[in-house]
Design a protein around this motif. Structure first.
Motif, PDB file in Angstrom:
ATOM      1  N   UNK A 187      -4.301  -8.450  11.255  1.00 35.35           N
ATOM      2  CA  UNK A 187      -3.030  -8.904  10.517  1.00 35.35           C
ATOM      3  C   UNK A 187      -2.479  -9.032   9.629  1.00 35.35           C
ATOM      4  N   UNK A 188      -3.651  -8.264   8.643  1.00 36.15           N
ATOM      5  CA  UNK A 188      -3.419  -8.842   6.911  1.00 36.15           C
ATOM      6  C   UNK A 188      -2.461  -7.595   6.347  1.00 36.15           C
ATOM      7  N   UNK A 189      -1.695  -8.354   4.709  1.00 34.35           N
ATOM      8  CA  UNK A 189      -0.634  -7.864   4.917  1.00 34.35           C
ATOM      9  C   UNK A 189      -1.210  -7.500   3.321  1.00 34.35           C
ATOM     10  N   UNK A 190      -0.303  -5.529   3.111  1.00 31.96           N
ATOM     11  CA  UNK A 190      -1.679  -5.307   2.268  1.00 31.96           C
ATOM     12  C   UNK A 190      -0.565  -4.526   1.197  1.00 31.96           C
ATOM     13  N   UNK A 191      -0.751  -4.820   0.161  1.00 28.29           N
ATOM     14  CA  UNK A 191       0.313  -4.338  -1.199  1.00 28.29           C
ATOM     15  C   UNK A 191      -0.897  -3.518  -1.816  1.00 28.29           C
ATOM     16  N   UNK A 192      -0.546  -2.281  -1.651  1.00 36.26           N
ATOM     17  CA  UNK A 192      -1.692  -1.091  -2.110  1.00 36.26           C
ATOM     18  C   UNK A 192      -1.316  -0.417  -3.783  1.00 36.26           C
ATOM     19  N   UNK A 193      -1.706  -0.367  -4.841  1.00 38.23           N
ATOM     20  CA  UNK A 193      -1.209   0.896  -5.513  1.00 38.23           C
ATOM     21  C   UNK A 193      -2.178   1.807  -5.937  1.00 38.23           C
ATOM     22  N   UNK A 194      -1.695   2.938  -5.488  1.00 42.53           N
ATOM     23  CA  UNK A 194      -2.017   3.833  -5.606  1.00 42.53           C
ATOM     24  C   UNK A 194      -1.977   5.154  -6.073  1.00 42.53           C
ATOM     25  N   UNK A 195      -2.847   6.270  -7.505  1.00 38.86           N
ATOM     26  CA  UNK A 195      -2.067   7.484  -7.992  1.00 38.86           C
ATOM     27  C   UNK A 195      -2.018   8.380  -7.420  1.00 38.86           C
ATOM     28  N   UNK A 196      -3.136   8.256  -5.853  1.00 38.49           N
ATOM     29  CA  UNK A 196      -2.534   9.836  -5.189  1.00 38.49           C
ATOM     30  C   UNK A 196      -1.889   8.712  -4.440  1.00 38.49           C
ATOM     31  N   UNK A 197      -0.249   9.861  -4.475  1.00 40.04           N
ATOM     32  CA  UNK A 197       0.976   8.929  -4.020  1.00 40.04           C
ATOM     33  C   UNK A 197       0.727   9.783  -2.564  1.00 40.04           C
ATOM     34  N   UNK A 198       0.049  10.644  -2.418  1.00 40.60           N
ATOM     35  CA  UNK A 198       0.661  10.499  -0.738  1.00 40.60           C
ATOM     36  C   UNK A 198      -0.050  10.498   0.226  1.00 40.60           C
ATOM     37  N   UNK A 199      -1.542   9.871  -0.342  1.00 39.99           N
ATOM     38  CA  UNK A 199      -2.044   8.905   0.278  1.00 39.99           C
ATOM     39  C   UNK A 199      -1.588   7.691   0.489  1.00 39.99           C
ATOM     40  N   UNK A 200      -1.436   6.786  -0.337  1.00 38.20           N
ATOM     41  CA  UNK A 200      -0.237   5.576  -0.271  1.00 38.20           C
ATOM     42  C   UNK A 200       0.687   5.851   0.785  1.00 38.20           C
ATOM     43  N   UNK A 201       1.845   6.794   0.850  1.00 36.64           N
ATOM     44  CA  UNK A 201       2.807   6.816   1.608  1.00 36.64           C
ATOM     45  C   UNK A 201       3.037   7.269   3.434  1.00 36.64           C
TER      46      UNK A 201
END
Length: 237
Positions: A187-201
Motif C-alpha cells: 500500500x505504498x504510493x509510487x511516483x514513477x519517472x520513466x523514459x519507457x513511456x509504454x511501461x509507465x502508462x
C-alpha cells in the motif's frame, strides 16, 4: 492528498529547469511522469526531496510543507527517492546496503531482522547474494537492491527515477511487476519517472507529461496512451 506540488520553479543558474510544475499523488496511487531527456523529471524529484532548492512554489506531504525540511527528515516522514542508475554502495554487501536504507529509523535488532526477511521474501535472489558486494550484482539485481533499500525505511511514497534504465527487456518486465506488487501489497504510493513511456502508462493510474519544465498534458494513463500527441512523441506511433 498524500503529496501536492504547487507551481514549483527551479533554476540552475541561468537555466530554468522547472517553470511552475503542479502535480498531485493520492494514497495508494501509482502516478507516472513521462518526458524527454532534459524535461525536468529528475529535477522535480530532487526538489521534492530537498536535494535541489526551489525558487518558488510549495511541496506539501500529508498537508505539511517541506520547503525548509532537511532531506533526512523527509525520508523519516515517509518519502524515499530511488535514483536513476541505482546508485547502490558498490563496496558494501547487499545486506549492508539494506541497513543503510534504515539509517533514519531506530529499529531494534528484531525489527531489522523482520525487515530483512520481508525484503528477501520479495527478492529471493538478494537473500542468496546477501553477503556479496553490491557492485558485483547484475543491473537487474542492483535495481532490486535499490528498491529493497528504499523499502527499509517503511515509506508511504516511493519516487522511482528511471527504474528500467539499462536493463534487458525481460528484466524490465520483472522490475515493473515488483513495483506494482510493492504498491499492491505494501500500500505504498509510487511516483514513477520513466523514459519507457509504454511501461509507465501501463503501470500507472494517472500520468503527467513534462516538456521543457512544464506539464503539458495530464490525465488517466489509459486515456493518454491513446492521445495522438503522446503516441507520436513517446510511443512511436
Amino acid at each position: 492528498m498524500l503529496l501536492k506540488v504547487e507551481d514549483l520553479k527551479v533554476s540552475y543558474g541561468q537555466v530554468k529547469a522547472l517553470l511552475g510544475v503542479s502535480i498531485e499523488i493520492g494514497e495508494g496511487e501509482i502516478v507516472s511522469i513521462i518526458g524527454a531527456n532534459g524535461a525536468g523529471k529528475s529535477t522535480l524529484m530532487k526538489a521534492i526531496m530537498g536535494d535541489v532548492k526551489a525558487q518558488s512554489g510549495k511541496v506539501l506531504f500529508q498537508g505539511t510543507e517541506l520547503g525548509h525540511v532537511h532531506t533526512h527528515r523527509i525520508v523519516k516522514d515517509g518519502i524515499v527517492y530511488v535514483p536513476e542508475g541505482r546508485q547502490v554502495f558498490a563496496k558494501l554487501s547487499v545486506q549492508d546496503n539494506l541497513e543503510m536504507g534504515a539509517f533514519c529509523r531506530s529499529y531494534s535488532k528484531a525489527e531489522m531482522n523482520k525487515l530483512y526477511e520481508e525484503c528477501y521474501e520479495m527478492f529471493p535472489i538478494l537473500k542468496k547474494r546477501r553477503r556479496q558486494l553490491a557492485g558485483s550484482l547484475s543491473g537487474g539485481e542492483q535495481q532490486m537492491l535499490a528498491l529493497c533499500r528504499g523499502l527499509m525505511s517503511q515509506p508511504k511514497l516511493m519516487m522511482l527515477d528511471e527504474p528500467s534504465l539499462g536493463l534487458a527487456p525481460i528484466i524490465v518486465d520483472e522490475v515493473f511487476e515488483i513495483i506494482m506488487r510493492i504498491n499492491r501489497e505494501r500500500h505504498i504510493s509510487i511516483l514513477l519517472v520513466e523514459q519507457n513511456a509504454y511501461m509507465a502508462l501501463e503501470a500507472s493510474a494517472r500520468c503527467y507529461v513534462l516538456e521543457n519544465g512544464l506539464i503539458t498534458l495530464s490525465g488517466e494513463s489509459s486515456v493518454l496512451m491513446n492521445d495522438p500527441k503522446v503516441k507520436a512523441a513517446y510511443l512511436g506511433s
